[in-house]
Design an enzyme around this catalytic site. Sequence first.
Site, PDB file in Angstrom:
ATOM      1  N   GLU A 160       0.784  -1.225   0.000  1.00 32.15           N
ATOM      2  CA  GLU A 160       0.000   0.000   0.000  1.00 32.15           C
ATOM      3  C   GLU A 160       0.825   1.289   0.000  1.00 32.15           C
ATOM      4  O   GLU A 160       0.370   2.312  -0.509  1.00 32.15           O
ATOM      5  CB  GLU A 160      -0.946   0.004   1.216  1.00 32.15           C
ATOM      6  CG  GLU A 160      -2.038  -1.042   1.160  1.00 32.15           C
ATOM      7  CD  GLU A 160      -3.056  -0.783   0.062  1.00 32.15           C
ATOM      8  OE1 GLU A 160      -3.335   0.396  -0.232  1.00 32.15           O
ATOM      9  OE2 GLU A 160      -3.559  -1.769  -0.520  1.00 32.15           O
ATOM     10  N   SER A 194     -46.912 -29.499  35.851  1.00 35.20           N
ATOM     11  CA  SER A 194     -46.410 -30.209  37.035  1.00 35.20           C
ATOM     12  C   SER A 194     -45.043 -29.749  37.507  1.00 35.20           C
ATOM     13  O   SER A 194     -44.564 -30.249  38.527  1.00 35.20           O
ATOM     14  CB  SER A 194     -46.376 -31.715  36.742  1.00 35.20           C
ATOM     15  OG  SER A 194     -47.695 -32.209  36.638  1.00 35.20           O
TER      16      SER A 194
END
Length: 815
Positions: free
Chosen positions: A197, A475
């Site tokens: 770059e 239950s």
Amino acid sequence: MTAAKKTMPNSTAAKKNESAPKRRFNRHNCLMFGLKVGFTALCCAAFYLIYLDGQIRSKMDGKLWQLPAEVYGNIQSVRRSDSDSLNQITSLLLDNGYRQTNLLGTPGDFKVENDSIVLIRRAFPFPDGAEPQRVLRLRFNQNKLNVIEDLVNRRAVDEFRFDPKLIAMLQSNNEDRLATPLHQYPRLLIDTLLLVEDRRFYQHDGVSLLGISRALITNIQAGQTVQGGSTLTQQLVKNLFLSNERSLTRKVNEALMAVLMDARYDKNRILETYLNEVYLAQDGDTQIHGFALASQFFFGRPVQEISLDQIALLVGMVKGPSLYNPWRNPNNALQRRNVVLKTMLEHAIIDQKLYDLLSARPLGVQARGSINKSQPAFMQLLQQDLQQQLGEAKANNLSGARIFTTLDSQKQRAAERALINAVQQLKVKQKIADLESAIVVADYRNGAVLAMVGGVQTQYAGFNRALRSQRQIGSLVKPPVYLAALSEPQNFRLNTPIENRPLTIKIKGSADWQPRNYDNKFGGSVMLLDALVRSLNVPTVNIGMKVGLDKVIDVQQAMGWDQIKIPKVPAMLLGSYSISPYDVTKLYQVIANEGKKIPLSAIESVYQRNGEVIYQRAFEPQQVVAEEAAIQTLYAMQQAVERGTGRSLQQNFAQYRLAGKTGTTNEARDTWFVGIDGENVTTVWLGRDNNGKTGLTGASGALSVYREYLSLMPPTVLNLPKSDNLQWVGINDYGSWNCNSSRTIPVWTDKNQNFCASASAVVPSGAAPAAATSLQDAAPSDVESAVERQPSVWDALELQQDSAPAPVEDAQPSR
């Protein structure tokens, strides 16, 4: 005429003489005007440069980013005393992002050698202090961990900690990054980035005329734009301050600001900022910035540990993160990576042999995932806990903080897989396409929520059924009802006979209520223990009515349902009201933990980046119900797994002596199961969002998900807790004391009673032994009570008939 003509030249000359000063005046004016304009322009330029410099300084010297809060899973330790197997440790290493290799090279690597594992533990800033990387060898004997050696310090250690796994990022304004110091980035990544770059980064002054010229020539030769002339400084300026607009104005501003930035800041500061700022991916609505987070995102590893070809891929993606995304465009990404590798070869960073090897590799990215959206149900709980514990203002301002959670990645993954696998099988079997489920796993000793799954779409951050869904519990309500009764030892013990005949309860202003057992069968009486084991409805109602609805509600609220609206009607004894799986887990945590309540939490601690403590979870166990009653209830739940509604677990998990409770609501709309092992309580709900029928029960529905979970995450043995006030006493099949019986139950000796003395009671494995005493030596009141509670002959006959294999489930059918 002649005279007049003769005077004309003189007049013309005069005019010329008059215009000369005017011309000099005009030139003077123009010069002054030009100087003024120039000075004004210079001032404007200076002021504009000062303005641009101010913009740069305010950003670079201030709060550069809204850093996300980093969220980590729980900190796991390896202890020699745990005697884990080689496979268990290997699985733990892989789960924490370690990589199995033949040659150790970087932190996060491990290798298996015969009966040992050698690993490089990563450095990490733990909450109680930073630790450097460690090189450790784990030796196994007969497949059990026997020795842990610290190879750097050359000594044996008893345990070590893993660096916790990064699981999420929070509060980043749709931008996530892991702000990492320059010295922690691999040198090869920096060298490759500058090579590709900006080769003259350390020579130019922010703008490289040579680079622009080279890029221009290259683009003309190629006939298209193949190379940019922007320096890293220009790219950073564009990312921080400008837009991607293609205009002369933007390019001029970019160049000016790049020069100013270069003049004001050190090159290394600019490079570090760039490494953390560069945009590399999109994760839904969130942008992934910086190489450190991109490494985690694509490879699941810290940037310090990625290989050369992975470095080349990340550097190559700078040119076009979308175009070279390895998940979306793998061919483009592969070609771009190899271009970068070729550049590295041309500049002697790598040789031809290494280039051939690396360029032939696949991309090496992990399966597509998400930094932000993993474990969405758990993350919703975490955010709720942060709001509750820190307050809204502080919870919304945790930029840069490190949040250490209770999440166990292995248990979370097992819960997700179990839910997906089991529900898919049930969908096919029942021909129901919209079955849903939810799971909560918690450590009942410290209240840590270890895993949470909110639905079949485990990674969907939508409705969290584990936390938000309010469903009738059926239950599941029974254990706290029985616990309330067992808290009164003068009235109830596990062998107390309970009426099991048809029952009618008159309710003022409503029709009479007639509860029925699931199979519509009745008997004369049944032991309290067996009533819970077989999840019988009528005995439960009889117990609850005798204890009193107020007492039952008080017990439930003390155990964690204090925010639940519990209706004070007899039907509440059979779970006629709705609760979330998370709230169910709160109550069962108390039963599993000997009656001690510890608030559930997803947070361990929260720290600022400088190490300052924001929050540290501190829990004080609170004894909210009698430990003797809780232990007896837990024993009854063990029996429910051994021979009751949860007995299908016995086939593969009998050795763990698990405790559990099934639950099914009217017309099988909701199915539940709560399982307890030696460490964890796990709640499973299974049903349909539209409240439609499933055709399943707790035993055939939710229990299937729990059984699948145990197959993926083996439980630990549940040894029933001991208590000085509990004795193990023999009983016969009808509940009468029988000291020679092999069947024993825990009995609360609230008045130091002695039930048997002539023979030793047989104590089951894992149970607390007790001295045996005789019934004749018992206190008179207890003798009378015991005789009164013995069933009649007719009751005994009915009890024998009623002691056939338990029904498949326990819910009360709709009337």
